[in-house]
Motif scaffolding. Structure first.
Motif, short mmCIF file in Angstrom:
data_model
loop_
_atom_site.label_atom_id
_atom_site.label_comp_id
_atom_site.label_asym_id
_atom_site.label_seq_id
_atom_site.Cartn_x
_atom_site.Cartn_y
_atom_site.Cartn_z
N HIS A 116 0.83 -1.17 0.04
CA HIS A 116 -0.05 -0.10 -0.06
C HIS A 116 0.83 1.33 0.06
N ASN A 117 2.12 1.16 0.42
CA ASN A 117 2.70 2.38 0.52
C ASN A 117 4.38 2.24 0.57
N ARG A 118 4.83 1.81 -0.49
CA ARG A 118 6.15 1.53 -0.69
C ARG A 118 7.03 2.70 -0.33
N LEU A 119 6.73 3.78 -0.51
CA LEU A 119 7.63 5.02 -0.26
C LEU A 119 7.72 4.99 1.66
N GLU A 120 6.73 4.83 2.15
CA GLU A 120 6.66 4.71 3.58
C GLU A 120 7.57 3.52 3.82
N LEU A 121 7.79 2.57 3.40
CA LEU A 121 8.62 1.21 3.68
C LEU A 121 10.01 1.85 3.42
N ILE A 122 10.27 2.49 2.26
CA ILE A 122 11.50 2.99 1.85
C ILE A 122 11.97 4.05 2.93
N ASP A 123 11.22 4.84 3.30
CA ASP A 123 11.43 5.76 4.34
C ASP A 123 12.19 5.22 5.62
N LYS A 124 11.20 4.18 6.01
CA LYS A 124 11.68 3.33 7.23
C LYS A 124 13.02 2.48 7.31
N LEU A 125 13.11 2.23 5.90
CA LEU A 125 14.39 1.46 5.81
C LEU A 125 15.61 2.41 5.72
N TYR A 126 15.24 3.51 5.18
CA TYR A 126 16.49 4.51 5.20
C TYR A 126 16.74 5.05 6.63
N GLU A 127 15.66 4.96 7.52
CA GLU A 127 16.07 5.29 8.81
C GLU A 127 16.97 4.29 9.66
N LEU A 128 16.49 2.96 9.31
CA LEU A 128 17.19 1.93 9.72
C LEU A 128 18.68 1.75 8.82
N SER A 129 18.93 2.22 8.02
CA SER A 129 20.17 1.74 7.00
C SER A 129 21.35 1.60 7.83
N PRO A 130 21.76 2.41 8.63
CA PRO A 130 23.15 2.17 9.28
C PRO A 130 22.99 0.77 10.29
N ILE A 131 21.89 0.42 10.84
CA ILE A 131 21.65 -0.85 11.57
C ILE A 131 21.65 -1.88 10.56
N ILE A 132 21.11 -1.74 9.45
CA ILE A 132 20.93 -2.76 8.51
C ILE A 132 22.24 -3.15 7.75
N SER A 133 22.92 -2.15 7.27
CA SER A 133 24.47 -2.17 6.84
C SER A 133 25.33 -2.80 7.74
N ALA A 134 25.27 -2.55 8.83
CA ALA A 134 26.06 -3.37 10.04
C ALA A 134 25.85 -4.63 10.12
N ARG A 135 24.80 -5.20 10.01
CA ARG A 135 24.39 -6.53 10.45
C ARG A 135 23.96 -7.53 9.15
N ILE A 136 23.81 -7.00 8.05
CA ILE A 136 23.31 -7.88 7.13
C ILE A 136 24.59 -8.53 6.09
N LYS A 137 25.76 -8.08 6.16
CA LYS A 137 26.81 -8.53 5.45
C LYS A 137 27.09 -10.18 5.57
N ARG A 138 27.12 -10.71 6.68
CA ARG A 138 27.52 -12.06 6.69
C ARG A 138 26.68 -12.83 6.13
N TYR A 139 25.11 -12.82 6.18
CA TYR A 139 24.12 -13.22 5.61
C TYR A 139 24.17 -13.11 4.07
N LEU A 140 24.23 -11.93 3.62
CA LEU A 140 24.34 -11.72 2.12
C LEU A 140 25.79 -12.53 1.49
N MET A 141 26.70 -12.55 2.19
CA MET A 141 27.87 -13.20 1.78
C MET A 141 27.31 -14.81 1.66
N ALA A 142 26.75 -15.28 2.74
CA ALA A 142 26.37 -16.80 2.55
C ALA A 142 25.49 -16.73 1.45
#
Length: 154
Positions: A116-142
């Motif tokens: 219903h509102n991908r822009l709101e989702l993208i905004d939330k992901l932008y807000e969380l991006s420092p946390i995401i970037s710090a945590r997701i690398k091992r998973y994506l490498m796998a």
């Protein structure tokens, strides 16, 4: 926690492998190889924008397939298709699956905003991006290593 990321990667990869048909599997392999590097050179948000733009989410049927895969309790097959868009949608799934399973973002919120509102989702992901970037690398490498090991190059 590190081993949990590997188990989560196995689960996500299994869902993706069962959901892609034909050439989309080898294209997903390319996504898995390229996007993890892109996230760390260009940043999570610009790369996410690119993935979303390529995933064909302007089509409600594709959003329904993506959300069905996110809601799927097992590796039940949801047919994402065999197109280039399907490979991007599968990689987007891999990212969103991690975020919801690691409780970085609530799955219900994620699915509602995808529909219903991908822009709101993208905004939330932008807000969380420092946390995401710090945590997701091992998973994506796998995910990358699994794709390299288990998907044939065509």
């Amino acid at each position: 926690m590190p081993y949990d990321d590997y188990k989560l990667a196995l689960d996500a990869f299994n869902k993706v492998l069962n959901s892609l048909k034909g050439e989309a599997k080898s294209k997903f392999r390319s996504r898995a190889r390229d996007m993890v590097e892109e996230i760390y050179t260009s940043g999570f948000i610009p790369t996410l924008f690119y993935i979303i733009s390529k995933a064909g989410l302007e089509n409600n049927d594709k959003i329904d397939k993506l959300t069905a895969l996110l809601n799927s309790p097992s590796s039940k097959s949801i047919d994402l298709g065999s197109s280039d868009e399907a490979s991007y949608m599968a990689y987007l799934f891999v990212i969103l699956y991690y975020l919801s399973e690691r409780n970085i973002i609530d799955k219900e919120f994620l699915i509602d905003k995808l529909k219903h509102n991908r822009l709101e989702l993208i905004d939330k992901l932008y807000e969380l991006s420092p946390i995401i970037s710090a945590r997701i690398k091992r998973y994506l490498m796998a995910i990358k290593r699994l794709a390299e090991a288990l998907i044939e190059v065509r």
